[in-house]
Every structure is written in C-alpha cells, then in structure tokens.
Design a protein around this motif. Structure first.
Motif, short mmCIF file in Angstrom:
data_model
loop_
_atom_site.label_atom_id
_atom_site.label_comp_id
_atom_site.label_asym_id
_atom_site.label_seq_id
_atom_site.Cartn_x
_atom_site.Cartn_y
_atom_site.Cartn_z
N ASN A 75 -1.37 19.03 42.29
CA ASN A 75 -2.70 18.87 42.89
C ASN A 75 -3.39 17.63 42.34
O ASN A 75 -4.00 16.86 43.10
CB ASN A 75 -3.54 20.11 42.61
N PRO A 85 -9.76 19.39 38.88
CA PRO A 85 -8.31 19.20 38.90
C PRO A 85 -7.76 18.58 37.62
O PRO A 85 -6.62 18.83 37.25
CB PRO A 85 -8.08 18.27 40.11
N SER A 119 -2.22 14.47 43.86
CA SER A 119 -2.61 14.23 45.26
C SER A 119 -3.76 13.22 45.35
O SER A 119 -4.04 12.69 46.43
CB SER A 119 -3.02 15.55 45.92
#
Length: 386
Positions: free
Chosen positions: A145, A336, A148
């Motif tokens: 994640n 994140p 990304s």
C-alpha cells in the motif's frame, strides 16, 4: 482411561489435560454422569500431535487451527509433523554452527567481537520472527500500500517479469513465491510451454498463491521448500527466481550453493534485493522519533542488498549482472507510513499502543512543516549465470 491414568501413561500432567479440555484443544472422548473424564487411544493420538506441534514452537491457538480446521488425514498430519521437526533440526544445527564459530573465536582471541554477537542473535531469533511475519499476506499488503504512492508508476512485478528471459520449454522454480503476484500480474504473458514450480517455506503463503492463481490459465506446480535444502536433483532447472527473500534465509551461503546445484549449466538465477539507500528518509525520521530501538533499518535486507549482493553471488556463479529500479514515494498522509513501519519485523514490537499514536502525531507534524514525506525507493534484480 480416567484422567489420572491417561496423564500417567502419556507423561502429561492432569493440570495440563484439564486446561486442554477447558480451551477445547483436547476434549475427552466421554464424560460420565459423575463428571469423570474418559480418554481412549484416539485421544492419545491427538495428544501426541499436540505435544509435537508444541515442541516445534507453535502456539496452542495455531495447534487448534491445524487439528480442527485443516481437514488433513492421519498420514498427511504425520508427514507435516515430521517435516516441521526436520526444519527445527536444521535451525538448531545452524545455531550450533554459529556458536562453534563464536567459541573458536573466543578461544583464539579471548573475546567475542560485535559481528560474532550479531550472528548469534540473528540466527537464533530470525526464523521464528520471519515465520510470524508470513503466516498470512496481511503484512505484504500493508507494505504494498505504501509503495502505491510511488511517483515511478512502473509496477515492480511487471518490471521483474520483463527482465527475465523465459525461453521456450524452460523449467522454472520460484523460491519464496509469496502470494503469487509475479505470475498474477503477468498472467497474459505466461507461455503455456513453461514448466513452473512455485514454492515457499510458508504453507499459508502457498495456499494463498494457489487460490489467487486459480484464475490464471496455467498448470502451476506447488511445493513447500526451504531454500537451504531444495528437494530436487542436480541440474533440474533452467531458471530460478527469488524476489526479496534471500536475506531472510538463516544460512544464505548454503541456500546459494543449493540454488547453484539445482540449476542447469548456463541456467540463470534471478534474485531481487533492496539498496541500502532505500527508505533512508523514513529510517532517519524513525531514528529521530525512537533512537537506538532499531526502527532506523530495513531489517534483514542488509544481509543481501544491491551494494553487497554481487560479491556474494560471484562466489557461486560465473557471471553476475544487475538491473536497477529507482523511485520516490511522496505521501501527505501519515497512516500508510505508520502502518508500513509497524508491519515490519522490527516495528511490530515497537510501534504498538501509545507509541504508535505518538509516531503518527510525529509524522503529522513533519507533514505540516514540509507538505509531505518523501521516501527514496531503490531496488535491483541480479542476473546470475551458472
């Protein structure tokens, strides 16, 4: 047998049997109207399985899952226990070897230097921590994640696939296949003539990969394999692939010798690793937040990285080349980033509870002052020819 006789015969205390009954791990075959617990030979078999699995280091919750939810028959259960014990023996042998080296150093020099102590700590501690990390794909997904947010939108797995020469009828082994994402992301490019074996030392990962790759129209082989002991004959494979996993192996040299052994002449070993420059900004932030706790490293990846990998590989392979993929993560949300660090082996025991909240606030303040967090990514693929 009543519980006292069963305990005496099995060598397990009555207290332990009562606890197993209470948590539903080993319930007696029968309970009389008077409340006596009656055990039979089948219960003895279950107890044997429990004690063996406990011996190899599994928790009672993990044992309960294996016994009650795996659906495996007796033969496969015995095979599993045997394999697990063999793995434990290998790890113990590796630990003994490290202690022998340390003992020889101490005898010769009269002291142990830092490198000896680090070797002992790593080899005695790393296997259980790595297994804990990869019981499921949760931690992998968390780390994916964060990536990304990379400004370099070249997909890592597609980049890897494009750098591998999949020639006609090649026999391929992937070590540490994880969730099978290399093949899932490149499914339209997999030639039907390829003989592909996907392996991992984690049974859970193999199960996940198998489930995800059901949608891919290719007949993959699946094997549970420890890279230090690859169960194939010499010169079996044309291509071996290992994505970001070599540095997790307790004895890297032994694994590379095994990989070289099972490769055919002129076969290629494709292995990916990080650079020591990767995540450097995040590591600096983590060190300022919590000095000397180990949050400022990339974990075990320093054992085999871009800067040192070529020299290690050249001991076993005749020709080694490298391709590099650079990138930059730009993120203005601390969540994140915190999740990434907390999902790592070193971070999972540090960034919990209040400290995790404090780290989030610390990063929020950094973002408020700087607008974002910028993190270098740098990875590579070595192409090592036998």
């Amino acid at each position: 047998m009543k519980i006292g006789e069963f305990a005496k015969k099995s060598g397990v205390t009555v207290k332990t049997l009562l606890h197993y009954d209470k948590i539903g791990l080993l319930e007696p075959s029968e309970k009389t109207d008077s409340g006596y617990r009656i055990y039979c030979e089948e219960d003895l078999l279950k107890l044997q399985q429990i004690t063996t699995l406990k011996f190899i280091g599994l928790s009672l919750n993990e044992i309960s899952h294996i016994l009650h939810e795996s659906g495996e028959n007796l033969e496969s259960m015995i095979s599993f226990q045997k394999k697990a014990l063999e793995e434990k023996k290998k790890h113990i042998d590796a630990v003994i070897e490290v202690f022998n080296k340390a003992q020889n150093t101490a005898r010769k020099n009269g002291f142990l230097d830092a490198s000896n102590l680090i070797d002992i700590i790593k080899v005695t501690n790393m296997e259980s921590r790595v297994r804990e990390q990869y019981k499921s794909d949760k931690n992998l997904n968390i780390r994916s994640n964060l990536h990304s947010y990379n400004t370099n939108k070249v997909d890592f797995d597609k980049w890897c696939f494009s750098n591998i020469n999949f020639f006609e009828n090649a026999k391929i082994l992937e070590l540490g296949c994880g969730t099978g994402k290399l093949w899932l992301k490149n499914k339209e490019y997999i030639s039907s003539d390829l003989d592909i074996t996907l392996s991992d030392f984690s049974k859970s990962m193999i199960k996940i990969a198998k489930g995800r790759l059901e949608e891919v129209s290719h007949d993959f082989n699946y094997e549970e394999i420890n890279a230090e002991n690859i169960p194939y004959e010499d010169e079996t494979f044309d291509i071996i692939i290992a994505q970001h996993m070599i540095y997790f192996i307790p004895d890297i040299e032994k694994a590379l010798a095994e990989i070289q052994r099972v490769l055919k002449p002129k076969g290629i070993f494709y292995v990916t690793a990080n650079s020591c420059e990767a995540m450097k900004e995040l590591n600096k932030l983590a060190e300022k937040f919590a000095p000397n706790l180990g949050l400022d490293t990339n974990g075990y990846s320093e054992r085999f990285d871009l800067e040192h990998g070529k020299g290690i590989l050249e001991k076993y392979f005749s020709k080694v080349e490298v391709e590099i993929l650079d990138g930059k993560i730009i993120v203005d949300d601390p969540k994140p980033v915190v999740s990434y660090k907390a999902s790592t082996i070193q971070g999972s025991s540090i960034l919990v509870g209040e400290r995790k909240k404090e780290f989030t606030k610390y990063l929020e303040e950094h973002i408020r002052k700087n607008g974002h967090i910028s993190i270098t990514t740098k990875t590579c693929m070595f192409k090592a020819e036998k």
